[in-house]
Each structure stands twice: as structure tokens, then as C-alpha cells.
Design a protein around this motif. Structure first.
Motif, PDB file in Angstrom:
ATOM      1  N   PHE A   1     -79.688  23.689  16.094  1.00 24.36           N
ATOM      2  CA  PHE A   1     -80.852  24.363  15.499  1.00 24.36           C
ATOM      3  C   PHE A   1     -80.449  25.724  14.958  1.00 24.36           C
ATOM      4  O   PHE A   1     -80.816  26.099  13.838  1.00 24.36           O
ATOM      5  N   ASP A   2     -79.700  26.494  15.767  1.00 25.76           N
ATOM      6  CA  ASP A   2     -79.260  27.823  15.340  1.00 25.76           C
ATOM      7  C   ASP A   2     -78.370  27.732  14.106  1.00 25.76           C
ATOM      8  O   ASP A   2     -78.531  28.499  13.151  1.00 25.76           O
TER       9      ASP A   2
ATOM     10  N   HIS B   1     -78.289  25.587  11.764  1.00 33.50           N
ATOM     11  CA  HIS B   1     -78.993  25.172  10.552  1.00 33.50           C
ATOM     12  C   HIS B   1     -80.292  25.939  10.303  1.00 33.50           C
ATOM     13  O   HIS B   1     -81.048  25.609   9.392  1.00 33.50           O
ATOM     14  N   GLY B   2     -80.548  26.951  11.129  1.00 37.90           N
ATOM     15  CA  GLY B   2     -81.728  27.782  10.928  1.00 37.90           C
ATOM     16  C   GLY B   2     -83.043  27.061  11.186  1.00 37.90           C
ATOM     17  O   GLY B   2     -84.049  27.352  10.541  1.00 37.90           O
ATOM     18  N   VAL B   3     -83.055  26.147  12.120  1.00 36.17           N
ATOM     19  CA  VAL B   3     -84.256  25.366  12.429  1.00 36.17           C
ATOM     20  C   VAL B   3     -85.025  26.030  13.578  1.00 36.17           C
ATOM     21  O   VAL B   3     -84.445  26.376  14.603  1.00 36.17           O
ATOM     22  N   ARG B   4     -86.322  26.213  13.385  1.00 34.99           N
ATOM     23  CA  ARG B   4     -87.214  26.668  14.452  1.00 34.99           C
ATOM     24  C   ARG B   4     -88.034  25.455  14.877  1.00 34.99           C
ATOM     25  O   ARG B   4     -89.011  25.087  14.225  1.00 34.99           O
ATOM     26  N   PRO B   5     -87.655  24.801  15.977  1.00 35.42           N
ATOM     27  CA  PRO B   5     -88.337  23.563  16.351  1.00 35.42           C
ATOM     28  C   PRO B   5     -89.701  23.781  16.987  1.00 35.42           C
ATOM     29  O   PRO B   5     -89.996  24.852  17.516  1.00 35.42           O
ATOM     30  N   SER B   6     -90.516  22.766  16.909  1.00 32.50           N
ATOM     31  CA  SER B   6     -91.721  22.653  17.717  1.00 32.50           C
ATOM     32  C   SER B   6     -91.312  21.786  18.901  1.00 32.50           C
ATOM     33  O   SER B   6     -90.843  20.672  18.719  1.00 32.50           O
TER      34      SER B   6
ATOM     35  N   ARG C   1     -85.925  32.451  20.573  1.00 34.76           N
ATOM     36  CA  ARG C   1     -85.842  31.900  19.217  1.00 34.76           C
ATOM     37  C   ARG C   1     -87.215  31.660  18.599  1.00 34.76           C
ATOM     38  O   ARG C   1     -87.322  31.085  17.531  1.00 34.76           O
TER      39      ARG C   1
ATOM     40  N   TRP D   1     -89.670  29.598  19.396  1.00 38.56           N
ATOM     41  CA  TRP D   1     -90.045  28.196  19.216  1.00 38.56           C
ATOM     42  C   TRP D   1     -91.551  28.018  19.337  1.00 38.56           C
ATOM     43  O   TRP D   1     -92.234  28.789  20.012  1.00 38.56           O
TER      44      TRP D   1
END
Length: 109
Positions: free
Chosen positions: A43-44, A46-51, A72, A74
Motif C-alpha cells: 500500500f505504501d 503504491h500510495g494506496v489508502r485502504p478502507s 496512514r 486508513w
């Protein structure tokens, strides 16, 4: 079959009668011990902020995962108490809010 000496329902019945039950423990242990940290790295990267959909027991049992998610920013979604408790077994808790690690959930019918 539920192993009375364990706090969970087995993923595999083949080893459920063993005490300890290494197969079922290993499957359940892998996620919070290894997999989540690999996912966080991805995630970090690829710059993803997950739910994140998680059980409320995670907040109490794995505070380091909650801390990593908070750091982060989230988005948190609740998914019941845990994967082993049938929700009808927690009827008394359904009427109250459960607070764990700064999070609250209200179980509904």
C-alpha cells in the motif's frame, strides 16, 4: 467441531482435535504476523489508502496493526466481533456500544 481448549473455530477439521492445533493456529497466525505487514508495504509503495474491514477484536489483540493504520489515515469499517463468534451469541453486547482501542462499534441485527 469446536476445540474446547482453543478460542476459535477451526479452519480445518482434520487437526481440530489436536492440542495444540498447529495447522489451524498457523493459518490464523499468518495474517497478523506476516501478511498484514507485506500488504502495508505494498500500500505504501503504491500510495494506496485502504478502507479496512476488520473485526473489533483486532483492536484489542493487535494494537500494532491499528497504530499502523492510524499513522496512514486508513478508513475503518467494522465487521462484527470476530470470525468465531456467531453474532446471535452476543445479544447482550448488541444493545451496547463496544469500545476497543479508541474505536466503537454497535452490533446490529
Amino acid at each position: 467441531m469446536r476445540n474446547e481448549l482453543c478460542d476459535h473455530s477451526p479452519i480445518s477439521e482434520r487437526t481440530a482435535a489436536l492440542v495444540p492445533d498447529p495447522l489451524n493456529h498457523g493459518w490464523r497466525d499468518y495474517g497478523p504476523r506476516v501478511a498484514i505487514w507485506r500488504m502495508i508495504e505494498a500500500f505504501d509503495r503504491h500510495g494506496v489508502r485502504p478502507s479496512v474491514l476488520l473485526n473489533s477484536d483486532v483492536a484489542g489483540q493487535y494494537p500494532q496493526i491499528i497504530e499502523a493504520g492510524r499513522a496512514r489515515d486508513w478508513a475503518w469499517l467494522t465487521h462484527g466481533k470476530n470470525n468465531s463468534t456467531v453474532q446471535s451469541e452476543v445479544e447482550a453486547q448488541e444493545r451496547a456500544s463496544i469500545t476497543l482501542g479508541g474505536f466503537w462499534i454497535t452490533l446490529s441485527r
